[in-house]
Design a protein around this motif. Structure first.
Motif, PDB file in Angstrom:
ATOM      1  N   PRO A  95       0.749  -1.088   0.058  1.00 53.27           N
ATOM      2  CA  PRO A  95       0.071   0.090  -0.079  1.00 53.27           C
ATOM      3  C   PRO A  95       0.685   1.156  -0.082  1.00 53.27           C
ATOM      4  CG  PRO A  95      -1.219  -1.567   1.316  1.00 53.27           C
ATOM      5  CD  PRO A  95       0.317  -2.187   0.969  1.00 53.27           C
ATOM      6  N   HIS A  96       1.850   1.343   0.907  1.00 50.50           N
ATOM      7  CA  HIS A  96       2.679   2.662   0.754  1.00 50.50           C
ATOM      8  C   HIS A  96       3.318   2.755  -0.352  1.00 50.50           C
ATOM      9  CE1 HIS A  96       5.906  -0.138   1.783  1.00 50.50           C
ATOM     10  NE2 HIS A  96       6.920   0.622   1.401  1.00 50.50           N
ATOM     11  N   GLU A  97       3.754   1.696  -1.150  1.00 53.04           N
ATOM     12  CA  GLU A  97       4.247   1.714  -2.419  1.00 53.04           C
ATOM     13  C   GLU A  97       3.088   2.232  -3.642  1.00 53.04           C
ATOM     14  OE1 GLU A  97       7.962  -1.533  -2.059  1.00 53.04           O
ATOM     15  OE2 GLU A  97       6.031  -2.187  -2.682  1.00 53.04           O
ATOM     16  N   TRP A  98       2.040   1.922  -3.363  1.00 54.40           N
ATOM     17  CA  TRP A  98       0.985   2.395  -4.271  1.00 54.40           C
ATOM     18  C   TRP A  98       0.854   3.949  -4.042  1.00 54.40           C
ATOM     19  CZ3 TRP A  98      -0.087   0.559  -8.816  1.00 54.40           C
ATOM     20  CH2 TRP A  98      -0.397  -0.718  -8.961  1.00 54.40           C
ATOM     21  N   GLU A  99       0.724   4.313  -2.802  1.00 54.40           N
ATOM     22  CA  GLU A  99       0.873   5.669  -2.392  1.00 54.40           C
ATOM     23  C   GLU A  99       1.621   6.655  -3.366  1.00 54.40           C
ATOM     24  OE1 GLU A  99       1.120   5.845   1.709  1.00 54.40           O
ATOM     25  OE2 GLU A  99      -1.208   5.184   2.132  1.00 54.40           O
ATOM     26  N   ARG A 100       2.952   6.063  -3.176  1.00 53.77           N
ATOM     27  CA  ARG A 100       4.136   6.649  -3.989  1.00 53.77           C
ATOM     28  C   ARG A 100       3.684   6.629  -5.561  1.00 53.77           C
ATOM     29  NH1 ARG A 100       9.660   4.266  -2.632  1.00 53.77           N
ATOM     30  NH2 ARG A 100      10.529   6.150  -3.773  1.00 53.77           N
ATOM     31  N   VAL A 101       3.328   5.638  -6.029  1.00 53.40           N
ATOM     32  CA  VAL A 101       2.976   5.631  -7.392  1.00 53.40           C
ATOM     33  C   VAL A 101       1.810   6.820  -7.732  1.00 53.40           C
ATOM     34  CG1 VAL A 101       2.028   4.194  -9.385  1.00 53.40           C
ATOM     35  CG2 VAL A 101       3.794   3.329  -7.770  1.00 53.40           C
ATOM     36  N   ALA A 102       0.843   6.749  -7.105  1.00 50.72           N
ATOM     37  CA  ALA A 102      -0.471   7.452  -7.160  1.00 50.72           C
ATOM     38  C   ALA A 102       0.117   8.893  -7.019  1.00 50.72           C
ATOM     39  CB  ALA A 102      -1.510   7.256  -6.122  1.00 50.72           C
ATOM     40  N   ALA A 103       1.122   9.373  -6.081  1.00 51.16           N
ATOM     41  CA  ALA A 103       1.318  10.666  -5.919  1.00 51.16           C
ATOM     42  C   ALA A 103       2.320  11.309  -7.198  1.00 51.16           C
ATOM     43  CB  ALA A 103       2.034  10.768  -4.752  1.00 51.16           C
ATOM     44  N   SER A 104       3.060  10.253  -7.657  1.00 52.44           N
ATOM     45  CA  SER A 104       3.912  10.306  -8.754  1.00 52.44           C
ATOM     46  C   SER A 104       2.896  10.525 -10.084  1.00 52.44           C
ATOM     47  CB  SER A 104       4.796   9.357  -8.981  1.00 52.44           C
ATOM     48  OG  SER A 104       5.561   9.574 -10.263  1.00 52.44           O
ATOM     49  N   MET A 105       1.921   9.877 -10.303  1.00 52.48           N
ATOM     50  CA  MET A 105       0.963  10.053 -11.339  1.00 52.48           C
ATOM     51  C   MET A 105       0.409  11.155 -11.227  1.00 52.48           C
ATOM     52  SD  MET A 105      -0.053   5.987 -12.240  1.00 52.48           S
ATOM     53  CE  MET A 105      -1.316   6.593 -13.576  1.00 52.48           C
ATOM     54  N   GLN A 106      -0.264  11.621 -10.154  1.00 51.93           N
ATOM     55  CA  GLN A 106      -0.887  12.664  -9.936  1.00 51.93           C
ATOM     56  C   GLN A 106      -0.221  14.060 -10.360  1.00 51.93           C
ATOM     57  OE1 GLN A 106      -2.852  12.925  -6.132  1.00 51.93           O
ATOM     58  NE2 GLN A 106      -4.722  13.317  -6.946  1.00 51.93           N
ATOM     59  N   LYS A 107       1.037  14.065  -9.954  1.00 53.64           N
ATOM     60  CA  LYS A 107       2.139  15.285 -10.158  1.00 53.64           C
ATOM     61  C   LYS A 107       2.043  15.214 -11.583  1.00 53.64           C
ATOM     62  CE  LYS A 107       6.681  17.203  -8.799  1.00 53.64           C
ATOM     63  NZ  LYS A 107       7.821  16.550  -7.994  1.00 53.64           N
ATOM     64  N   LYS A 108       2.272  14.266 -12.271  1.00 54.36           N
ATOM     65  CA  LYS A 108       2.618  14.383 -13.632  1.00 54.36           C
ATOM     66  C   LYS A 108       1.165  14.186 -14.467  1.00 54.36           C
ATOM     67  CE  LYS A 108       5.914  14.510 -15.637  1.00 54.36           C
ATOM     68  NZ  LYS A 108       7.011  13.559 -16.049  1.00 54.36           N
ATOM     69  N   GLN A 109       0.138  14.463 -13.951  1.00 51.94           N
ATOM     70  CA  GLN A 109      -1.321  14.197 -14.471  1.00 51.94           C
ATOM     71  C   GLN A 109      -1.226  12.970 -15.650  1.00 51.94           C
ATOM     72  OE1 GLN A 109      -0.882  18.338 -16.094  1.00 51.94           O
ATOM     73  NE2 GLN A 109      -2.814  18.890 -14.802  1.00 51.94           N
ATOM     74  N   LEU A 110      -0.860  12.075 -15.029  1.00 54.00           N
ATOM     75  CA  LEU A 110      -1.072  10.830 -15.792  1.00 54.00           C
ATOM     76  C   LEU A 110      -2.362  10.098 -15.634  1.00 54.00           C
ATOM     77  CD1 LEU A 110       2.573   9.290 -15.097  1.00 54.00           C
ATOM     78  CD2 LEU A 110       1.983  10.807 -16.894  1.00 54.00           C
TER      79      LEU A 110
END
Length: 401
Positions: free
Chosen positions: A194-209
């Motif tokens: 879960p904490h790794e998925w949180e990092r993935v989501a944050a990165s995708m949100q930042k790049k608007q993916l």
């Protein structure tokens, strides 16, 4: 007068399953089955599904009229709630919708074609699609046929270290052009915490993916439906607009019914209504309306607390068998003294597993041991049973030494 002779130079393509079927060897083993199998090698069907199929066949009140274009509402609603949770804020705000599709592949195709037509955030450049390397060839072809020309791989599995590599995944996301589409295949089995998925989501949100999920085995990774849907639900909670293709072939044993569901999550209800209208037009030119039998079975189970509980128990039993097979295969290889570490077999979860062999070793298995794998070097753990376990272990051992 037209002729088909112009097609005579089209190359003949055979998938591993075709080669396996034609192989006369008595000990041949197919480790690349798509479905969930029993210990006897037969397709697994939950007992509750078998009962409901009989009930429906004897129900005199059912007719055979065409279904609505978007499918059976009781099915799509229950399937969507199963994936994103009944208490999801997005559901309560009426900005989540779904349409019944012809299998999970139908949901992928419908979603890919819709995105190619209507998702164009960078008018000056074509939209890029990122697909995990193990699925890039098979799923990438769907996006390619839909019209996408720039399809790139990302990696979440380190084949050298035989472990999940979230840092490599994150680096790809950081380098991705803004507004690219990221296809997240079977997140329940990728192996991110879960904490790794949180990092993935944050990165995708930042790049608007833009995330496009594919949920195939909800409940067959951990045995817990909610746990297996955690990644998708986290993205929804974070406010992403997204698509999610659902398939129920494996979890309900309905391989010949092709029951899928395409979930749409938007920012508001107005956008959802517009998207639904476009999806309806697409469906009318594809399959007109979906089939009814599989959807009725699933809707009956998901909308009955008693039947739902029974189905959940069946899923847990399958997961326990999968975990036991992983342990037994690892132990067999340990006893044989097979070089290398095989801890990755039990570190992974779900039906599919990276086996940790090189392409030359996989070729050895096919040519000399008549054992066939997925083209992406993964195996279906359910394809291993009490009858072929020893043979598979010895064959892997011989391919490595």
């Amino acid at each position: 007068m037209g002729t088909l002779s112009v097609f005579l130079d089209v190359p003949l393509v055979k998938i591993p399953l075709d080669v396996y079927r034609e192989d006369p060897h008595p000990q041949k083993v197919m480790l690349g089955h798509e479905g969930c199998q029993t210990d006897t090698g037969e397709a697994w069907i939950p007992p509750v599904v078998q009962r409901i199929l009989l009930q429906i066949s004897q129900d005199p009140t059912l007719d055979h009229e065409y279904l609505p274009t978007l499918g059976i509402y009781e099915y799509t609603r229950a399937a969507t709630e199963l994936a994103i949770g009944k208490e999801s804020r997005a559901l309560l705000e009426n900005r989540v919708g779904s349409v019944q599709t012809v299998g999970g592949t139908g949901a992928l195709w419908l979603g890919a074609e819709f995105l190619y037509r209507w998702y164009q955030p960078r008018l000056s450049a074509p939209t890029i699609v990122f697909i995990a390397k193990p699925q890039r060839d098979s799923i990438g072809s769907i996006f390619q046929v839909a019209g996408f020309a720039d399809i790139r791989p990302y990696y979440y599995w380190n084949s050298a270290k035989l472990t999940v590599d979230v840092e490599e995944f994150l680096q790809t996301l950081k380098r991705a052009p803004p507004c690219s589409i990221v296809f997240l295949h079977a997140p329940e089995e990728i192996g991110l915490k879960p904490h790794e998925w949180e990092r993935v989501a944050a990165s995708m949100q930042k790049k608007q993916l833009f995330p496009f999920f594919s949920i195939e085995n909800q409940g067959l990774a951990s045995g817990n439906l909610d746990k297996d849907a955690w990644a998708l639900r986290h993205f929804v909670e974070k406010g992403f607009e997204l698509l999610c293709a659902q398939s129920f072939s494996k979890t309900f044993g309905l391989y010949d019914e092709l029951v899928g569901n395409l979930i749409v999550v938007t920012k508001n209800n107005e956008t959802l209504i517009r998207i639904h209208s476009q999806l309806e037009r697409q469906i009318q030119t594809m399959w007109g309306c979906p089939g009814s039998l599989g959807a009725r079975v699933i809707a009956t189970v998901l909308n009955s607390p008693a039947l739902l509980y029974e189905w959940k128990l069946s899923l847990r039993m399958v997961v326990e068998r999968i975990m036991l097979i992983r342990e037994k295969l690892k132990e067999k290889l340990r006893i044989l003294g097979t070089p290398g570490s095989w801890e990755h077999l039990t570190a992974q979860s779900g039906m599919c597993s990276f086996i940790g062999l090189r392409s030359s070793q996989v070729e050895f298995l096919m040519k000399h041991k008549h054992i066939y794998l997925f083209e992406n070097m993964q195996i279906n753990i359910c394809s291993i049973n009490s009858k072929n376990l020893d043979y598979v272990a010895r064959s892997i051992h011989e391919s490595v030494i």
